[in-house]
Design a protein around this motif. Structure first.
Motif, mmCIF file in Angstrom:
data_model
loop_
_atom_site.group_PDB
_atom_site.id
_atom_site.type_symbol
_atom_site.label_atom_id
_atom_site.label_comp_id
_atom_site.label_asym_id
_atom_site.label_seq_id
_atom_site.Cartn_x
_atom_site.Cartn_y
_atom_site.Cartn_z
ATOM 1 N N ALA A 54 -0.881 -4.813 -5.412
ATOM 2 C CA ALA A 54 -1.731 -3.626 -5.403
ATOM 3 C C ALA A 54 -0.992 -2.434 -4.802
ATOM 4 O O ALA A 54 -0.251 -2.561 -3.822
ATOM 5 N N VAL A 55 -1.230 -1.258 -5.389
ATOM 6 C CA VAL A 55 -0.608 -0.006 -4.973
ATOM 7 C C VAL A 55 -1.695 1.056 -4.850
ATOM 8 O O VAL A 55 -2.865 0.818 -5.163
ATOM 9 N N LEU A 56 -1.288 2.250 -4.412
ATOM 10 C CA LEU A 56 -2.184 3.401 -4.465
ATOM 11 C C LEU A 56 -1.933 4.179 -5.749
ATOM 12 O O LEU A 56 -0.785 4.405 -6.127
ATOM 13 N N GLU A 57 -3.007 4.576 -6.405
ATOM 14 C CA GLU A 57 -2.921 5.477 -7.557
ATOM 15 C C GLU A 57 -3.518 6.815 -7.154
ATOM 16 O O GLU A 57 -4.672 6.896 -6.748
ATOM 17 N N PRO A 81 6.097 12.889 -11.111
ATOM 18 C CA PRO A 81 7.042 13.434 -10.132
ATOM 19 C C PRO A 81 6.358 14.380 -9.142
ATOM 20 O O PRO A 81 5.461 15.145 -9.502
ATOM 21 N N CYS A 82 6.793 14.312 -7.883
ATOM 22 C CA CYS A 82 6.215 15.164 -6.849
ATOM 23 C C CYS A 82 7.203 15.261 -5.689
ATOM 24 O O CYS A 82 8.205 14.540 -5.638
ATOM 25 N N GLY A 116 0.208 9.499 -9.653
ATOM 26 C CA GLY A 116 1.324 8.959 -8.894
ATOM 27 C C GLY A 116 1.003 7.566 -8.394
ATOM 28 O O GLY A 116 -0.176 7.183 -8.293
ATOM 29 N N TYR A 117 2.049 6.810 -8.062
ATOM 30 C CA TYR A 117 1.881 5.433 -7.576
ATOM 31 C C TYR A 117 2.697 5.239 -6.308
ATOM 32 O O TYR A 117 3.900 5.492 -6.304
ATOM 33 N N LEU A 118 2.016 4.827 -5.233
ATOM 34 C CA LEU A 118 2.653 4.555 -3.958
ATOM 35 C C LEU A 118 2.635 3.051 -3.733
ATOM 36 O O LEU A 118 1.565 2.445 -3.601
ATOM 37 N N ALA A 119 3.816 2.447 -3.746
ATOM 38 C CA ALA A 119 3.943 1.013 -3.514
ATOM 39 C C ALA A 119 4.571 0.796 -2.147
ATOM 40 O O ALA A 119 5.456 1.540 -1.729
#
Length: 286
Positions: A54-57, A81-82, A116-119
């Motif tokens: 699981a990640v943050l979207e 991209p950010c 974006g995706y934060l893993a």
């Protein structure tokens, strides 16, 4: 203190997502899961996680989180991209970053794209619901939409990431969706069917995790009335009374009464996660 993340800035819409909860449609439960599956899997790979962790979207405006506990955590910000910072210091987007305990990882607004995706190494491990940790905006299952102050636990990390640079998919300038016609294409005129595969639509600002809504020429019906509710699948292109196609995404309802003119293969939907409002959309016969 166990390692985890605390939400410092929630952004416009930030949720926990994994591969989703499949196999429950007969009970009216949507699949949920990350809209851009390839981006989620790549982010997990870069921090040494299993592909389904699981990640943050995030949505458009990014988010910021603080690492709780004393140990550092490897993280990666991918997808749209950010600008990325750790305690205000610029760090790499799309590559693993070591975030010290107590430090704030900030993923800024999307420069291109939408999500974006934060893993994080070890993956996010809130309590699963029906086999998934994904938030489902339609049913309300899974973790709630994140707000400032929410804390999420992390699992035990694997090996230290060994890959630090990979090519990320680009954000689509035009969304081309291969369409398998049916099951209700006979509800539309021949002219409407020609229009569907020759006209250029655009992504509507009313799009969300439930469906990608379009703007463009309306599709005329060959017959009136409405259908009894029937099963809906991921990628179904439903046409409501206004005649404008809606492509069902991960949080779509499991049944619906508007006719489905065709279905877009799930493998072609990742671009829909990153298509900003106004992006041209073309449906082509698969």
């Amino acid at each position: 203190m166990s390692a985890g993340i605390e939400v410092v800035r929630a952004g416009a819409l930030t949720t926990v997502q994994d591969e989703g909860r499949t196999g429950w449609a007969h009970l009216g439960v949507p699949r949920a899961g990350a809209l851009d599956g390839p981006a989620r899997r790549l982010a997990n790979r870069l921090v040494g996680n299993a592909p389904d962790a699981a990640v943050l979207e995030t949505t458009l405006t990014g988010c910021a989180v603080r690492v709780t506990g004393n140990r550092p955590v490897w993280a990666v910000v991918g997808g749209a991209p950010c600008r990325v910072t750790v305690d205000g210091r610029p760090v790499a987007w799309g590559s693993p970053v070591r975030v010290p305990g107590g430090a704030v990882l900030d993923a800024g607004p999307a420069v291109h794209g939408v999500r974006g995706y934060l893993a994080f190494a070890g993956g996010l491990v809130p309590e699963p619901v029906l086999g998934s940790r994904s938030a489902d905006l339609l049913s309300g299952l899974g973790p709630p939409v994140l707000r400032e102050g929410h804390v999420l636990p992390l699992g035990r990390p694997g090996d230290t990431p060994g890959v630090d640079t990979v090519p990320w998919p680009g954000v689509p300038a035009e969304l081309v969706l291969p369409l398998h016609r049916g099951p209700r294409d006979d509800w539309f005129t021949d002219r409407a069917l020609r229009t569907l595969t020759t006209a250029v639509y655009r992504v509507s600002e009313r799009s969300n995790r439930i469906g990608l809504r379009t703007e463009g020429p309306a599709l005329g019906r060959a017959r009136g009335g409405e259908l009894p509710s029937e099963g809906m699948v991921l990628g179904a292109v439903q046409v409501p009374p206004d005649g404008l196609p809606v492509v069902f995404l991960n949080d779509h309802p499991t049944t619906g009464g508007y006719p489905v003119v065709g279905v877009v293969a799930a493998s072609a939907l990742a671009g829909a996660a990153q298509a900003v409002p106004g992006t041209p959309v073309r449906f082509v016969d698969a």
